[in-house]
Design a protein around this motif. Structure first.
Motif, PDB file in Angstrom:
ATOM      1  N   ASP A   1      30.552  70.339  22.333  1.00  0.00           N
ATOM      2  CA  ASP A   1      30.953  70.498  20.936  1.00  0.00           C
ATOM      3  C   ASP A   1      30.428  69.347  20.086  1.00  0.00           C
ATOM      4  OD1 ASP A   1      34.221  71.889  21.729  1.00  0.00           O
ATOM      5  OD2 ASP A   1      32.260  72.866  21.433  1.00  0.00           O
ATOM      6  N   TYR A   2      30.125  69.669  18.812  1.00  0.00           N
ATOM      7  CA  TYR A   2      29.519  68.661  17.937  1.00  0.00           C
ATOM      8  C   TYR A   2      30.347  67.382  17.859  1.00  0.00           C
ATOM      9  CZ  TYR A   2      26.374  72.353  16.278  1.00  0.00           C
ATOM     10  OH  TYR A   2      25.439  73.338  16.197  1.00  0.00           O
ATOM     11  N   LYS A   3      31.656  67.533  17.709  1.00  0.00           N
ATOM     12  CA  LYS A   3      32.509  66.365  17.536  1.00  0.00           C
ATOM     13  C   LYS A   3      32.378  65.406  18.705  1.00  0.00           C
ATOM     14  CE  LYS A   3      37.335  65.002  16.904  1.00  0.00           C
ATOM     15  NZ  LYS A   3      38.744  65.472  16.791  1.00  0.00           N
TER      16      LYS A   3
ATOM     17  N   GLN B   1      23.056  74.375   7.734  1.00  0.00           N
ATOM     18  CA  GLN B   1      21.864  73.552   8.001  1.00  0.00           C
ATOM     19  C   GLN B   1      21.925  72.996   9.411  1.00  0.00           C
ATOM     20  OE1 GLN B   1      21.013  70.360   5.167  1.00  0.00           O
ATOM     21  NE2 GLN B   1      20.212  69.105   6.840  1.00  0.00           N
ATOM     22  N   LEU B   2      23.113  72.533   9.812  1.00  0.00           N
ATOM     23  CA  LEU B   2      23.272  71.946  11.137  1.00  0.00           C
ATOM     24  C   LEU B   2      22.969  72.975  12.227  1.00  0.00           C
ATOM     25  CD1 LEU B   2      24.083  69.369  12.629  1.00  0.00           C
ATOM     26  CD2 LEU B   2      26.441  70.209  12.637  1.00  0.00           C
ATOM     27  N   GLU B   3      23.477  74.179  12.026  1.00  0.00           N
ATOM     28  CA  GLU B   3      23.202  75.226  13.011  1.00  0.00           C
ATOM     29  C   GLU B   3      21.708  75.545  13.051  1.00  0.00           C
ATOM     30  OE1 GLU B   3      24.932  76.866  15.299  1.00  0.00           O
ATOM     31  OE2 GLU B   3      26.573  75.493  14.908  1.00  0.00           O
ATOM     32  N   GLY B   4      21.069  75.547  11.887  1.00  0.00           N
ATOM     33  CA  GLY B   4      19.627  75.797  11.849  1.00  0.00           C
ATOM     34  C   GLY B   4      18.843  74.731  12.576  1.00  0.00           C
TER      35      GLY B   4
ATOM     36  N   ILE C   1      24.228  64.076  12.078  1.00  0.00           N
ATOM     37  CA  ILE C   1      25.579  63.580  11.789  1.00  0.00           C
ATOM     38  C   ILE C   1      25.885  63.696  10.303  1.00  0.00           C
ATOM     39  CG2 ILE C   1      27.046  61.521  11.825  1.00  0.00           C
ATOM     40  CD1 ILE C   1      25.611  60.656  14.380  1.00  0.00           C
ATOM     41  N   SER C   2      24.887  63.414   9.463  1.00  0.00           N
ATOM     42  CA  SER C   2      25.089  63.524   8.013  1.00  0.00           C
ATOM     43  C   SER C   2      25.415  64.960   7.629  1.00  0.00           C
ATOM     44  CB  SER C   2      23.842  63.054   7.268  1.00  0.00           C
ATOM     45  OG  SER C   2      23.589  61.690   7.506  1.00  0.00           O
ATOM     46  N   ALA C   3      24.665  65.911   8.200  1.00  0.00           N
ATOM     47  CA  ALA C   3      24.926  67.320   7.903  1.00  0.00           C
ATOM     48  C   ALA C   3      26.319  67.723   8.375  1.00  0.00           C
ATOM     49  CB  ALA C   3      23.859  68.195   8.573  1.00  0.00           C
TER      50      ALA C   3
END
Length: 632
Positions: free
Chosen positions: A335-337, A367-370, A357-359
């Protein structure tokens, strides 16, 4: 000079010669058959007064001398005649006329007592020979249509010497020059300048060329990497050649029938983050071949940077104990976190993960998923227990040309699963490339069958720089268009133009045109014919034309190859270009293949062991994340 006056004078001389021949024959008839003419009252005093003294001349003393004299003058007149040439004249008809005419002409001597029969037979034989002779000298002066496909003009001298050294590849061949067959050699005396083996399916790349590269280089002590697209076609040749010559260990990377294990991301071989970046690029572009043409785009570079961060983090974590591709795949699924919390603990990858991390912090989830999902989706295709098992082991190191531990390594692919396996094998190739291209290593041969099925980032740089490090690169491709499709036009052109040695079988289209231009032009004889109602004239000229036209390359038979070899300062080769038939001893090769030993199974692995290893890798990543969370 060819002027009208001279031609007219020549015709008068020829006509006079023929008239003289006929006059001799008529005088001979009158003198030889005088009694018959006298009985029929055809003799005349004035004629007798002129001709009877001629009977004392040598040529009229016997029928043979008179006839031979008349025949000789006739031949002279025929040689100088300029009748209209006709390509439909056949030699059999000419021979029939001439031989029949001569036979009748001379046999008539035996009926000299029968005056009118003698005169008729001799005259008929004379006319038949004159007709045949006229046809004969017309057909001899016209030699058209013998070389319909211009084979003689497009043949040229080739290297007939065997030029051998400790690195060379020598292929026996035969070629045709001006209608004659000669034995020759294809001498690749400097394989370190790169070799491209081309040809459509069935042209004979493996059977006539690649198998000899493998056997000869193993015999000469090379370490070797073989990318075997249709395992075990080439691997079995290499294994049995190694049994004969020895001196090197033999390893096979096979994801279906597991034999050896090796970690291409071995921490000891990755000295800085650029190694991780190249490995990440190789994996991602190997899994997404369409990205090769889009390098530099945001949504191409982002997943590459993401995978680079994962690789370099695992490389730095606890001395790289988890730095394997399976661990990278599993870490990408966290997971991202938790993932970003883990990655931020490594300062060297802060620049790489900062955009992600900014996204995430700015809640730009689309955007992050892309940026990341394309990497996760691509890597998920490699999530296989068999792949995990092979990629997480360490049976051998990838420095195959280490003088203290030289190796022959075969990378096995399966055409039905080439897209997935090809990406992982590309990673092996990338890492081996980094390790072999160093000074003071053993001579090494890298052979890639069906090269476009893997992605080799930096192949042009390897060919350009590895020559001094004794690394010979052989690329087998089917066609230039195949390279363009998988590597892009620019990279394909670089690969085609940077190799020094080319051996190519049947190809068509742009490939054939490029090769034809590369082989250059030679002086060829041209013949033109002008036909009118009274005469036929033939003119000859020479002009530069392609030595091996594209159409000829497109129609090569199996085992027939064209190409060009490179030399070096100590071994000059004047005749570099060739168009020949490689001569394989088919019976000897068949007998050798019947005696081949199968590559032995290295280990017996149960599905339980593979599954346990798969679960262990997942557990390793879970433990890593928990450990980082506890420390934070």
């Amino acid at each position: 000079m060819q002027t009208g006056e001279n031609e007219q004078a020549l015709r008068k001389i020829i006509d006079f010669t023929r008239l003289l021949s006929i006059a001799i024959l008529l005088i001979h008839f009158y003198l030889c058959c005088y009694s018959t003419f006298e009985q029929l009252k055809l003799a005349h005093k004035i004629v007798d007064h002129i001709l009877l003294p001629l009977s004392k001349m040598a040529i009229f003393k016997t029928p043979w001398s008179a006839k031979l004299s008349a025949l000789g003058l006739l031949i002279v007149s025929l040689v100088g005649s300029k009748g209209k040439r006709d390509e439909k004249i056949r030699g059999r008809a000419v021979a029939t006329y001439c031989l029949t005419g001569l036979l009748i002409y001379f046999i008539s001597n035996y009926v000299v007592g029968l005056a009118w029969l003698y005169i008729g037979a001799t005259s008929f034989g004379y006319l038949l020979f004159m007709t045949g002779g006229g046809l004969l000298f017309r057909i001899l002066k016209l030699k058209l249509g013998r070389d319909i496909f211009n084979k003689d003009n497009e043949s040229f001298p080739q290297e007939q010497r065997l030029l051998e050294n400790e690195y060379s590849i020598n292929l026996p061949a035969s070629y045709i020059f001006r209608g004659k067959t000669f034995k020759s050699w294809i001498n690749v005396i400097n394989p370190f300048r790169g070799m491209l083996v081309g040809g459509s399916p069935g042209a004979g790349k493996s059977y006539f060329v690649i198998r000899h590269i493998i056997t000869q280089h193993i015999a000469k002590g090379f370490s070797m990497l073989i990318y075997d697209f249709k395992y075990d076609d080439l691997s079995k040749i290499a294994y049995n050649a190694l049994l004969k010559h020895g001196g090197r260990a033999f390893y096979v990377i096979n994801f279906e029938n597991i034999m050896h294990r090796s970690n291409p991301l071995e921490p000891q071989t990755m000295t800085d983050i650029t190694d991780a970046m190249e490995a990440a690029r190789t994996i991602m572009l190997g899994l997404n071949r369409e990205w090769i043409k889009k390098q530099g785009d945001f949504f191409v570079e982002s997943p590459i940077n993401f995978v680079t961060a994962l690789i370099w983090f695992l490389n730095k974590y606890e001395g790289g104990r988890y730095c394997t591709l399976p661990h990278v795949i599993e870490l990408s699924l966290v997971d991202y976190k938790d993932l970003f919390a883990v990655l931020t603990s490594e300062p060297e990858i802060e620049v790489l993960i900062n955009p992600f991390i900014s996204a995430w912090k700015n809640e730009a989830y689309e955007q992050l998923e892309g940026q990341i999902a394309s990497a996760k989706i691509s890597l998920a295709r490699l999530s296989s227990p068999q792949l995990y098992y092979v990629l997480s082991g360490n049976d051998f190191s990838l420095d195959i040309n280490n003088p203290n531990d030289p190796k022959v390594v075969c990378l096995a692919n399966n055409p039905q699963k080439s897209q997935v396996y090809g990406a992982v094998l590309s990673l092996y190739v990338n890492r081996i490339n980094k390790l072999v291209n160093r000074k003071h290593q053993q001579k090494c041969s890298l052979i890639f069958d069906e090269f476009p099925t893997i992605y080799f980032n930096g192949i042009d740089n390897l060919i350009a720089t590895a020559r001094s490090n004794k690394v010979a690169v052989t690329l087998a491709v089917q066609d230039y268009s195949q390279l363009k499709k998988d590597y892009g036009r620019e990279q394909a052109e670089v690969i085609m133009n940077i190799v020094g040695n080319i051996i190519c079988g049947q190809v068509t289209g742009d490939t054939a045109k490029q090769l034809s231009e590369r082989f250059g032009k030679i002086n060829q004889q041209k013949e033109s014919v002008s036909i009118n109602s009274t005469d036929t004239s033939v003119s000859h000229s020479t002009q530069l034309d392609y030595a091996i036209p594209a159409s000829k390359i497109a129609s090569l038979s199996s085992g027939e190859f064209v190409g060009m070899v490179a030399d070096d300062p100590t071994n000059k080769v004047e005749l570099k270009t060739f168009h020949c038939q490689i001569q394989n001893d088919h019976e000897a090769i068949a007998a050798e293949e019947r005696s081949y030993q199968d590559i032995p199974a290295i280990r017996a692995i149960s599905n339980t062991e593979i599954s346990v290893n798969y679960q262990r890798i997942k557990q390793d990543i879970s433990s890593l994340v928990e450990d980082k969370q506890d420390k934070s």
